[in-house]
Design a protein around this motif. Structure first.
Motif, PDB file in Angstrom:
ATOM      1  N   GLY A  10       0.829  -1.215   0.000  1.00 25.19           N
ATOM      2  CA  GLY A  10       0.000   0.000   0.000  1.00 25.19           C
ATOM      3  C   GLY A  10       0.856   1.254   0.000  1.00 25.19           C
ATOM      4  N   GLY A  11       1.956   1.217   0.750  1.00 22.75           N
ATOM      5  CA  GLY A  11       2.869   2.360   0.798  1.00 22.75           C
ATOM      6  C   GLY A  11       3.478   2.653  -0.560  1.00 22.75           C
ATOM      7  N   PHE A  12       3.787   1.615  -1.322  1.00 24.09           N
ATOM      8  CA  PHE A  12       4.335   1.799  -2.658  1.00 24.09           C
ATOM      9  C   PHE A  12       3.336   2.522  -3.552  1.00 24.09           C
ATOM     10  CE2 PHE A  12       4.936   0.337  -7.062  1.00 24.09           C
ATOM     11  CZ  PHE A  12       6.216   0.836  -7.282  1.00 24.09           C
ATOM     12  N   GLN A  13       2.056   2.159  -3.439  1.00 17.40           N
ATOM     13  CA  GLN A  13       1.010   2.824  -4.225  1.00 17.40           C
ATOM     14  C   GLN A  13       0.961   4.317  -3.885  1.00 17.40           C
ATOM     15  OE1 GLN A  13      -0.780   1.074  -6.578  1.00 17.40           O
ATOM     16  NE2 GLN A  13       0.449  -0.664  -5.982  1.00 17.40           N
ATOM     17  N   LEU A  14       1.069   4.627  -2.595  1.00 15.81           N
ATOM     18  CA  LEU A  14       1.044   6.031  -2.170  1.00 15.81           C
ATOM     19  C   LEU A  14       2.287   6.771  -2.660  1.00 15.81           C
ATOM     20  CD1 LEU A  14      -0.319   5.627   1.467  1.00 15.81           C
ATOM     21  CD2 LEU A  14      -1.575   6.284  -0.599  1.00 15.81           C
ATOM     22  N   PHE A  15       3.430   6.105  -2.650  1.00 13.85           N
ATOM     23  CA  PHE A  15       4.674   6.690  -3.148  1.00 13.85           C
ATOM     24  C   PHE A  15       4.560   7.024  -4.636  1.00 13.85           C
ATOM     25  CE2 PHE A  15       8.915   6.024  -5.073  1.00 13.85           C
ATOM     26  CZ  PHE A  15       9.591   7.094  -4.478  1.00 13.85           C
ATOM     27  N   ALA A  17       1.807   7.549  -6.257  1.00 15.05           N
ATOM     28  CA  ALA A  17       0.849   8.659  -6.367  1.00 15.05           C
ATOM     29  C   ALA A  17       1.560   9.987  -6.116  1.00 15.05           C
ATOM     30  CB  ALA A  17      -0.293   8.472  -5.381  1.00 15.05           C
ATOM     31  N   ALA A  18       2.408  10.037  -5.101  1.00 13.80           N
ATOM     32  CA  ALA A  18       3.142  11.273  -4.793  1.00 13.80           C
ATOM     33  C   ALA A  18       4.060  11.664  -5.945  1.00 13.80           C
ATOM     34  CB  ALA A  18       3.940  11.093  -3.502  1.00 13.80           C
ATOM     35  N   LEU A  19       4.724  10.681  -6.540  1.00 12.53           N
ATOM     36  CA  LEU A  19       5.606  10.969  -7.681  1.00 12.53           C
ATOM     37  C   LEU A  19       4.811  11.523  -8.866  1.00 12.53           C
ATOM     38  CD1 LEU A  19       8.048   7.906  -7.734  1.00 12.53           C
ATOM     39  CD2 LEU A  19       8.539  10.249  -7.018  1.00 12.53           C
ATOM     40  N   ILE A  20       3.667  10.927  -9.124  1.00 13.81           N
ATOM     41  CA  ILE A  20       2.834  11.376 -10.246  1.00 13.81           C
ATOM     42  C   ILE A  20       2.319  12.793  -9.991  1.00 13.81           C
ATOM     43  CG2 ILE A  20       0.661  10.989 -11.478  1.00 13.81           C
ATOM     44  CD1 ILE A  20       1.192   7.962 -11.131  1.00 13.81           C
ATOM     45  N   PHE A  21       1.842  13.046  -8.764  1.00 13.52           N
ATOM     46  CA  PHE A  21       1.350  14.389  -8.441  1.00 13.52           C
ATOM     47  C   PHE A  21       2.472  15.420  -8.548  1.00 13.52           C
ATOM     48  CE2 PHE A  21      -2.250  12.337  -5.996  1.00 13.52           C
ATOM     49  CZ  PHE A  21      -3.236  12.787  -6.850  1.00 13.52           C
ATOM     50  N   ALA A  22       3.677  15.047  -8.117  1.00 10.46           N
ATOM     51  CA  ALA A  22       4.822  15.972  -8.208  1.00 10.46           C
ATOM     52  C   ALA A  22       5.182  16.253  -9.663  1.00 10.46           C
ATOM     53  CB  ALA A  22       6.025  15.391  -7.464  1.00 10.46           C
ATOM     54  N   ALA A  23       5.157  15.227 -10.504  1.00  7.86           N
ATOM     55  CA  ALA A  23       5.496  15.399 -11.919  1.00  7.86           C
ATOM     56  C   ALA A  23       4.436  16.215 -12.653  1.00  7.86           C
ATOM     57  CB  ALA A  23       5.662  14.039 -12.586  1.00  7.86           C
ATOM     58  N   VAL A  33      -5.814   7.630  -8.856  1.00  8.41           N
ATOM     59  CA  VAL A  33      -6.069   6.185  -8.823  1.00  8.41           C
ATOM     60  C   VAL A  33      -5.077   5.502  -7.885  1.00  8.41           C
ATOM     61  CG1 VAL A  33      -6.031   4.053 -10.181  1.00  8.41           C
ATOM     62  CG2 VAL A  33      -7.148   6.094 -11.093  1.00  8.41           C
ATOM     63  N   PHE A  34      -3.792   5.816  -8.019  1.00 11.02           N
ATOM     64  CA  PHE A  34      -2.792   5.218  -7.127  1.00 11.02           C
ATOM     65  C   PHE A  34      -3.047   5.607  -5.674  1.00 11.02           C
ATOM     66  CE2 PHE A  34      -0.334   4.410 -10.978  1.00 11.02           C
ATOM     67  CZ  PHE A  34       0.269   3.197 -10.668  1.00 11.02           C
ATOM     68  N   LEU A  35      -3.471   6.836  -5.442  1.00 12.49           N
ATOM     69  CA  LEU A  35      -3.769   7.292  -4.087  1.00 12.49           C
ATOM     70  C   LEU A  35      -4.916   6.486  -3.479  1.00 12.49           C
ATOM     71  CD1 LEU A  35      -3.266   9.405  -1.825  1.00 12.49           C
ATOM     72  CD2 LEU A  35      -5.007  10.809  -2.939  1.00 12.49           C
ATOM     73  N   VAL A  36      -6.001   6.338  -4.227  1.00 18.56           N
ATOM     74  CA  VAL A  36      -7.168   5.587  -3.740  1.00 18.56           C
ATOM     75  C   VAL A  36      -6.796   4.128  -3.494  1.00 18.56           C
ATOM     76  CG1 VAL A  36      -9.463   4.721  -4.371  1.00 18.56           C
ATOM     77  CG2 VAL A  36      -8.890   7.121  -4.736  1.00 18.56           C
TER      78      VAL A  36
END
Length: 118
Positions: A10-15, A17-23, A33-36
């Motif tokens: 689950g932590g990897f999915q959140l990581f 998501a953070a990378l995608i949001f930052a990019a 989607v990754f966040l959810v």
């Protein structure tokens, strides 16, 4: 008993998501989607084991869908029986499952009544 996902999964999915949001520097459908998925993996069970019936029920991340199987040990392998079809528990199940929960479930499984007769 509930079998949870590994925190790292689950932590990897959140990581991600953070990378995608930052990019994207803002809203991103893929990031959402990754966040959810990450949040659901950290809060919902991966599967539920009913020791009294020796039933392993796989739960969907989203929605009420679930798949129930009879679970038992046969020759050291965890086997599933559903609608008369027997198959091995996929190895990926152990990779994604919380190790403590998985081992506790494994310890509660019964031997197949047919394993000595074959």
């Amino acid at each position: 008993m509930k079998i949870r996902y590994k925190i790292a999964v689950g932590g990897f999915q959140l990581f991600v998501a953070a990378l995608i949001f930052a990019a994207e520097k803002g809203f991103s459908f893929a990031g959402s989607v990754f966040l959810v998925v990450g949040v659901l993996m950290l809060t919902r069970p991966y599967a539920v084991f009913d020791e009294s019936r020796s039933a392993l029920t796989f739960t969907a991340l989203l929605g009420p869908h679930s798949t129930e199987n009879e679970a038992f040990l046969e020759g050291g392998e965890i086997m599933l029986l559903r609608k008369g079809k027997k198959r091995k528990l996929p190895r990926a199940f152990a990779w994604f499952a919380n190790s403590k929960d998985f081992e506790e479930m494994r310890g509660k499984l019964r031997e197949s009544p047919l394993s000595g007769a074959e």
